[in-house]
Enzyme design. Structure first.
Site, PDB file in Angstrom:
ATOM      1  CG  ASP A  63      31.967  29.067  30.734  1.00  0.00           C
ATOM      2  OD1 ASP A  63      31.470  28.192  30.011  1.00  0.00           O
ATOM      3  OD2 ASP A  63      31.857  29.077  31.976  1.00  0.00           O
ATOM      4  CG  HIS A 112      37.841  26.687  37.475  1.00  0.00           C
ATOM      5  ND1 HIS A 112      37.927  25.663  38.377  1.00  0.00           N
ATOM      6  CD2 HIS A 112      36.854  26.356  36.611  1.00  0.00           C
ATOM      7  CE1 HIS A 112      37.040  24.744  38.061  1.00  0.00           C
ATOM      8  NE2 HIS A 112      36.365  25.137  36.992  1.00  0.00           N
TER       9      HIS A 112
HETATM   10  N1  CMC Z   1      37.266  38.715  37.581  1.00  0.00           N
HETATM   11  C1  CMC Z   1      37.758  39.507  38.559  1.00  0.00           C
HETATM   12  N2  CMC Z   1      38.134  39.045  39.783  1.00  0.00           N
HETATM   13  C2  CMC Z   1      37.980  37.748  39.999  1.00  0.00           C
HETATM   14  C3  CMC Z   1      37.475  36.859  39.040  1.00  0.00           C
HETATM   15  C4  CMC Z   1      37.121  37.395  37.787  1.00  0.00           C
HETATM   16  N3  CMC Z   1      36.622  36.605  36.812  1.00  0.00           N
HETATM   17  N4  CMC Z   1      37.426  35.595  39.549  1.00  0.00           N
HETATM   18  C5  CMC Z   1      37.883  35.681  40.801  1.00  0.00           C
HETATM   19  N5  CMC Z   1      38.232  36.983  41.081  1.00  0.00           N
HETATM   20  C6  CMC Z   1      38.839  37.479  42.315  1.00  0.00           C
HETATM   21  C7  CMC Z   1      37.818  37.644  43.428  1.00  0.00           C
HETATM   22  O1  CMC Z   1      37.251  38.922  43.441  1.00  0.00           O
HETATM   23  C8  CMC Z   1      38.652  37.351  44.641  1.00  0.00           C
HETATM   24  O2  CMC Z   1      39.431  38.490  44.906  1.00  0.00           O
HETATM   25  P1  CMC Z   1      39.821  38.862  46.446  1.00  0.00           P
HETATM   26  O3  CMC Z   1      40.742  37.758  46.878  1.00  0.00           O
HETATM   27  O4  CMC Z   1      40.472  40.190  46.354  1.00  0.00           O
HETATM   28  O5  CMC Z   1      38.544  38.891  47.230  1.00  0.00           O
HETATM   29  C9  CMC Z   1      39.617  36.261  44.166  1.00  0.00           C
HETATM   30  O6  CMC Z   1      39.754  36.466  42.750  1.00  0.00           O
HETATM   31  C10 CMC Z   1      39.133  34.849  44.431  1.00  0.00           C
HETATM   32  O7  CMC Z   1      37.800  34.742  43.942  1.00  0.00           O
HETATM   33  P2  CMC Z   1      36.699  33.841  44.615  1.00  0.00           P
HETATM   34  O8  CMC Z   1      35.363  34.309  44.157  1.00  0.00           O
HETATM   35  O9  CMC Z   1      36.952  33.747  46.079  1.00  0.00           O
HETATM   36  O10 CMC Z   1      37.059  32.440  43.946  1.00  0.00           O
HETATM   37  P3  CMC Z   1      36.114  31.214  43.784  1.00  0.00           P
HETATM   38  O11 CMC Z   1      36.965  30.026  43.639  1.00  0.00           O
HETATM   39  O12 CMC Z   1      35.104  31.210  44.879  1.00  0.00           O
HETATM   40  O13 CMC Z   1      35.332  31.538  42.418  1.00  0.00           O
HETATM   41  C11 CMC Z   1      34.687  31.614  40.138  1.00  0.00           C
HETATM   42  C12 CMC Z   1      35.546  30.917  41.203  1.00  0.00           C
HETATM   43  C13 CMC Z   1      34.717  30.820  38.856  1.00  0.00           C
HETATM   44  C14 CMC Z   1      33.234  31.686  40.637  1.00  0.00           C
HETATM   45  C15 CMC Z   1      35.225  33.045  39.905  1.00  0.00           C
HETATM   46  O14 CMC Z   1      36.546  32.964  39.417  1.00  0.00           O
HETATM   47  C16 CMC Z   1      34.340  33.852  38.951  1.00  0.00           C
HETATM   48  O15 CMC Z   1      33.364  34.456  39.389  1.00  0.00           O
HETATM   49  N6  CMC Z   1      34.689  33.883  37.618  1.00  0.00           N
HETATM   50  C17 CMC Z   1      33.839  34.553  36.647  1.00  0.00           C
HETATM   51  C18 CMC Z   1      32.669  33.687  36.261  1.00  0.00           C
HETATM   52  C19 CMC Z   1      33.109  32.510  35.407  1.00  0.00           C
HETATM   53  O16 CMC Z   1      33.855  32.640  34.457  1.00  0.00           O
HETATM   54  N7  CMC Z   1      32.573  31.310  35.732  1.00  0.00           N
HETATM   55  C20 CMC Z   1      32.838  30.086  34.983  1.00  0.00           C
HETATM   56  C21 CMC Z   1      33.693  29.124  35.735  1.00  0.00           C
HETATM   57  S1  CMC Z   1      34.382  27.793  34.731  1.00  0.00           S
HETATM   58  C22 CMC Z   1      33.048  26.907  34.105  1.00  0.00           C
HETATM   59  C23 CMC Z   1      32.076  26.463  35.092  1.00  0.00           C
HETATM   60  O17 CMC Z   1      32.413  25.883  36.125  1.00  0.00           O
HETATM   61  O18 CMC Z   1      30.889  26.634  34.842  1.00  0.00           O
END
Ligand code: CMC
Length: 429
Positions: free
Chosen positions: A363, A306
């Site tokens: 989720d 998140h």
């Molecule tokens: N699985 C594997 N790696 C992950 C995941 C995951 N679910 N989430 C983040 N990472 C890694 C990402 O690859 C990155 O690694 P690195 O630092 O090596 O590049 C690091 O963690 C930080 O990720 P980010 O994408 O820079 O973080 P963010 O804050 O931009 O993204 C997020 C947040 C929710 C989009 C992301 O965690 C994600 O894609 N999660 C899976 C989709 C998901 O469950 N979404 C629902 C979110 S909660 C409800 C809502 O808001 O709708």
């Protein structure tokens, strides 16, 4: 606090005010920065940018805290109902008994949709994604209310809010009925919000349908937990679209589109598909975790991580507990729950997830409850939207009613070609 931030740039110093929130969150106010210095700030993905001040929802991601209008989510989940929470979010206080009665009754009396609007469903393919249908139908509602959708008119705002809350479940249930070829079931005024939705989803005209109070309670809980989450992608979209003074139906329709993506609300559908795939393909949990860690794979462990929570999402905690309870009460045994638990345990002890503070989010477990209630997987994100609707409305209303409201219009740093004449460009010069 009269403290100021000092920015030194290009041999000059600029003083920037510091804003302190009620929970001591601090921000540097850069709203005059460009006028003072010629500089703008750059923040890809808005990791550090507050787009507004807001009195609706408080979220402390480090400590896993979520409060609506100051009230902890755990207490609302235990003691409130979805329509009461909607009132709280939209009007800023809990309703008293007569206000709640009036509110529920107003919503109940606007649940029907115009018969002509129903004809739009015919144009969608049977397997068209319900999020596309929702977005289209909600935007289309505006065509029936052109005389009462001026966002600057308080009376128009009130009636539009009621209409949206009332009609969203009807539109969602009709979309589902259309997809399975069953006749739509009209709302019934004697039923409450969740009962009505379940009845419209699962009743058929040929026999009595008994609404299961366990299903009703579970649905109410899930809607409460999804009701607002401050400046997330869809709420920010609703604010941005609404800031142009487009009508509220257009703004909410855009919010639905933003929610659809798998990095946002679409993750609940992806989680279930991922769990099913693990089950059907024989992939091990370890293999899935390894795949999600690969830098250049687009695959992520859905339902994990998140932007704001760097701790267990408090909503996921409540939903996980509720999943056991609901499945138990309904007498459902779901093999996907076992896989989810195994996946969670493996991720929470994996260095990659630990270092990045990736925990289960809202989720991760919600789909297992929806599935137990008989809601199809492609409707999961619609359920999220139904829950999030009061939050979108509250965010929109707060913005529209703010004396400081401005159209949302970010700046950019241009990195394209320098000026080149048409003739030189044509020559490839
Ligand atoms: N699985 C594997 N790696 C992950 C995941 C995951 N679910 N989430 C983040 N990472 C890694 C990402 O690859 C990155 O690694 P690195 O630092 O090596 O590049 C690091 O963690 C930080 O990720 P980010 O994408 O820079 O973080 P963010 O804050 O931009 O993204 C997020 C947040 C929710 C989009 C992301 O965690 C994600 O894609 N999660 C899976 C989709 C998901 O469950 N979404 C629902 C979110 S909660 C409800 C809502 O808001 O709708």
């Amino acid at each position: 606090m009269n403290e100021k931030a000092i920015l030194k740039v290009n041999g000059q110093e600029f003083e920037l005010p510091i804003i302190v929130g009620t929970e001591n969150e601090t921000a540097i106010d850069i709203s005059k920065l460009r006028a003072m210095s010629g500089y703008i700030t750059l923040d890809n993905g808005y990791l550090n940018t507050g787009a507004c001040t807001s009195a609706i929802t408080f979220l402390d991601g480090e400590n896993g805290i979520l409060r609506y209008r100051g009230i902890p989510i755990e207490q609302l989940a235990e003691k409130s109902t979805f329509t009461e929470v909607a009132y709280l979010l939209i009007y800023g206080k809990l309703p008293n008994e007569s206000e709640l009665k009036e509110w529920n009754s107003a919503i109940t009396k606007h649940t029907l949709i115009h018969e002509d609007l129903k004809r739009l469903y015919v144009g969608f393919p049977k397997d068209g994604h319900p999020m596309a249908i929702m977005s289209c139908m909600i935007a289309s509602l505006s065509t029936y209310y052109q005389d009462s959708y001026d966002p600057t008119n308080p009376e128009h705002r009130e009636i539009s809010i009621i209409r949206l809350l009332a009609k969203f479940p009807t539109i969602a249930a009709f979309a589902f009925k259309k997809s399975i070829g069953q006749p739509s079931i009209h709302p019934i005024n004697a039923l409450n919000y969740c009962q009505n939705f379940l009845n419209m989803m699962f009743a058929v005209p040929t026999e009595e349908y008994e609404i299961d109070p366990i299903a009703e309670e579970a649905l109410d809980l899930l809607l409460i937990l999804h009701a607002d989450h401050e400046q997330n992608c869809s709420a920010s979209t609703v604010r941005l679209v609404g800031s142009s003074l487009a009508n509220i139906y257009a703004a909410i329709s855009s919010g639905i589109c933003a929610l659809w993506g798998p990095r946002h609300g679409g993750a609940n559908q992806e989680v279930l598909e991922m769990l099913n795939e693990i089950h059907d393909s024989g992939l091990t949990v370890k293999q899935v975790i390894e795949k999600s860690k690969q830098k250049f794979s687009n695959f992520r462990l859905s339902g994990f991580g998140h932007r704001v929570y760097k701790n267990y999402d408090p909503r996921a905690k409540i939903i996980k507990k509720a999943t056991y309870k609901v499945l138990n009460k309904l007498g459902v045994k779901d093999h996907l729950l076992d896989i989810a638990i195994e996946l969670e345990e493996a991720a929470l002890t994996d260095d990659f997830f630990v270092e990045r503070k990736l925990y289960p989010n809202v989720d991760f477990y919600s789909g297992i409850i929806y599935r137990a209630l008989g809601i199809p997987v492609n409707m999961f994100t619609v359920m999220f939207g139904m829950g999030r609707l009061p939050g979108w409305i509250a965010q929109w209303k707060e913005m529209i009613e703010s004396p400081d409201m401005k159209i949302g219009r970010p700046r950019q740093v241009y990195v394209g070609p320098k000026e080149i004449s048409y003739d030189d460009a044509k020559k490839g010069g």
